[in-house]
Scaffold this motif. Structure first.
Motif, mmCIF file in Angstrom:
data_model
loop_
_atom_site.group_PDB
_atom_site.id
_atom_site.type_symbol
_atom_site.label_atom_id
_atom_site.label_comp_id
_atom_site.label_asym_id
_atom_site.label_seq_id
_atom_site.Cartn_x
_atom_site.Cartn_y
_atom_site.Cartn_z
ATOM 1 N N TRP A 53 0.822 -1.202 0.000
ATOM 2 C CA TRP A 53 0.000 0.000 0.000
ATOM 3 C C TRP A 53 0.860 1.257 0.000
ATOM 4 O O TRP A 53 1.957 1.288 0.554
ATOM 5 N N LEU A 54 0.302 2.308 -0.587
ATOM 6 C CA LEU A 54 0.865 3.655 -0.494
ATOM 7 C C LEU A 54 -0.089 4.515 0.329
ATOM 8 O O LEU A 54 -1.309 4.415 0.186
ATOM 9 N N ARG A 55 0.476 5.330 1.204
ATOM 10 C CA ARG A 55 -0.316 6.316 1.929
ATOM 11 C C ARG A 55 -0.186 7.648 1.200
ATOM 12 O O ARG A 55 0.934 8.102 0.932
ATOM 13 N N VAL A 56 -1.326 8.266 0.891
ATOM 14 C CA VAL A 56 -1.324 9.478 0.081
ATOM 15 C C VAL A 56 -2.134 10.560 0.791
ATOM 16 O O VAL A 56 -3.233 10.301 1.283
ATOM 17 N N THR A 57 -1.579 11.757 0.832
ATOM 18 C CA THR A 57 -2.324 12.888 1.381
ATOM 19 C C THR A 57 -2.254 14.055 0.416
ATOM 20 O O THR A 57 -1.202 14.343 -0.155
ATOM 21 N N HIS A 58 -3.394 14.693 0.185
ATOM 22 C CA HIS A 58 -3.498 15.888 -0.649
ATOM 23 C C HIS A 58 -4.065 17.015 0.212
ATOM 24 O O HIS A 58 -5.016 16.792 0.975
ATOM 25 N N ALA A 59 -3.494 18.201 0.089
ATOM 26 C CA ALA A 59 -3.984 19.327 0.894
ATOM 27 C C ALA A 59 -3.757 20.629 0.150
ATOM 28 O O ALA A 59 -2.874 20.736 -0.705
ATOM 29 N N THR A 60 -4.555 21.625 0.486
ATOM 30 C CA THR A 60 -4.369 22.977 -0.050
ATOM 31 C C THR A 60 -4.386 23.973 1.100
ATOM 32 O O THR A 60 -5.055 23.759 2.119
ATOM 33 N N ARG A 61 -3.627 25.051 0.922
ATOM 34 C CA ARG A 61 -3.621 26.128 1.916
ATOM 35 C C ARG A 61 -4.099 27.446 1.335
ATOM 36 O O ARG A 61 -4.271 28.418 2.065
ATOM 37 N N ASN A 62 -4.307 27.469 0.012
ATOM 38 C CA ASN A 62 -4.634 28.755 -0.595
ATOM 39 C C ASN A 62 -5.484 28.565 -1.846
ATOM 40 O O ASN A 62 -5.123 27.812 -2.755
ATOM 41 N N LEU A 63 -6.603 29.216 -1.889
ATOM 42 C CA LEU A 63 -7.470 29.266 -3.060
ATOM 43 C C LEU A 63 -7.752 30.737 -3.320
ATOM 44 O O LEU A 63 -8.294 31.429 -2.444
ATOM 45 N N ALA A 64 -7.363 31.228 -4.495
ATOM 46 C CA ALA A 64 -7.539 32.651 -4.786
ATOM 47 C C ALA A 64 -7.503 32.870 -6.292
ATOM 48 O O ALA A 64 -6.793 32.168 -7.021
ATOM 49 N N GLY A 65 -8.281 33.840 -6.739
ATOM 50 C CA GLY A 65 -8.248 34.225 -8.142
ATOM 51 C C GLY A 65 -8.679 33.137 -9.100
ATOM 52 O O GLY A 65 -8.286 33.143 -10.269
ATOM 53 N N GLY A 66 -9.460 32.179 -8.624
ATOM 54 C CA GLY A 66 -9.940 31.108 -9.484
ATOM 55 C C GLY A 66 -8.985 29.936 -9.606
ATOM 56 O O GLY A 66 -9.237 29.016 -10.404
#
Length: 275
Positions: free
Chosen positions: A233-246
């Protein structure tokens, strides 16, 4: 004599060297790798990375690869044209262009090496995500039907999402901008460096967890590979810290069964259109 059946992933990135045009490879983008309006960006990056692996010979593994997505790819024939810019002792650098019917889909620049020979020293403050065991996570079979309709590639994955990050599937997004879980291919193919390019773009977009469903087209995706993953298995994490201007960034980490950080990525994507 029986012939071994190749993984769907291997079929998806398979290339034939053109007999008359140096640096050209021909392939076929399968319908099973579609998401939203086109073929998955990670699969497309793996196709380009594969072509450069074939060109570089002694440097088979992408170490750092960046791709700019110029138009939506569709199932059907594709052509990859490569150019080797530099061949060094430890790294070779080249470019690749993926096109269909004369329309460029993806432009890549990448440095390839041999991950089997890298220095084993590790100094990091990064820690793998803490996840429930795979059998306590949420499988693809529980995904909303409308998501499967838009993402045929999920049927090729054995993806188990952390229950703490799937509230969006019940209409209750957390607003934290994080999705994580366990990943392996449904047909049992073990992970390798080229597969990591797909894995970096395999989870649902983090905008789902921000209450913004829909297709989030990738503008640019960069993946750094740290080590060849061990089987499992692979452990995968996706995250964002900023959403701006589309637009929003999506950072990913991929950890293998040995607890090693084997890949990191960052992509810039467009915010999904309002439903």
């Amino acid at each position: 004599m029986t012939t071994a059946i190749r993984s769907e992933f291997d079929q998806g990135i398979a290339l034939t060297r053109h007999p008359e045009e140096p640096g050209r490879y021909d392939g076929e983008l399968g319908a099973g790798w579609q998401i939203g309006g086109g073929v998955n960006g990670g699969l497309l990056l793996a196709v380009a990375g594969h072509a450069l692996s074939l060109e570089h010979g002694d440097h088979p593994d992408p170490i750092s690869i960046s791709g700019y997505y110029l138009s939506a790819s569709v199932p059907g024939p594709a052509t990859v044209r490569t150019e080797v810019l530099r061949t060094g002792r430890g790294l070779s650098t080249g470019t690749a262009s993926v096109s269909q019917d004369g329309v460029e889909r993806l432009r890549v620049i990448a440095s390839h090496g041999d991950l089997a020979t890298v220095d084993g020293e590790v100094r990091t403050s990064a820690q793998p995500p803490q996840l429930p065991p795979p059998d306590q996570c949420i499988g693809v079979e529980h995904a909303p039907k409308e998501l499967i309709t838009q993402a045929a590639l999920l049927e090729r994955f054995d993806l188990r999402l952390d229950p703490a990050t799937v509230g969006w599937a019940l209409g209750q997004p957390s607003g934290n901008g994080r999705i994580q879980g366990w990943f392996r291919l449904a047909d049992g193919r073990e992970p390798d460096p080229l597969l990591l390019l797909l894995v970096a773009d395999a989870l649902p977009p983090v905008t789902f967890d921000l209450g913004m469903p829909g297709w989030a087209p990738t503008v640019e995706l960069t993946v750094h590979l740290r080590a060849r993953p061990v089987p499992g298995w692979l452990r995968v994490t996706h995250a964002t810290r900023n959403l701006a201007g589309g637009y929003f960034e999506e950072d990913a980490e991929v950890w293998d069964e040995a607890g090693r950080l084997v890949a990191q990525s960052r992509q810039l994507a467009r915010v999904p259109r309002a439903q």
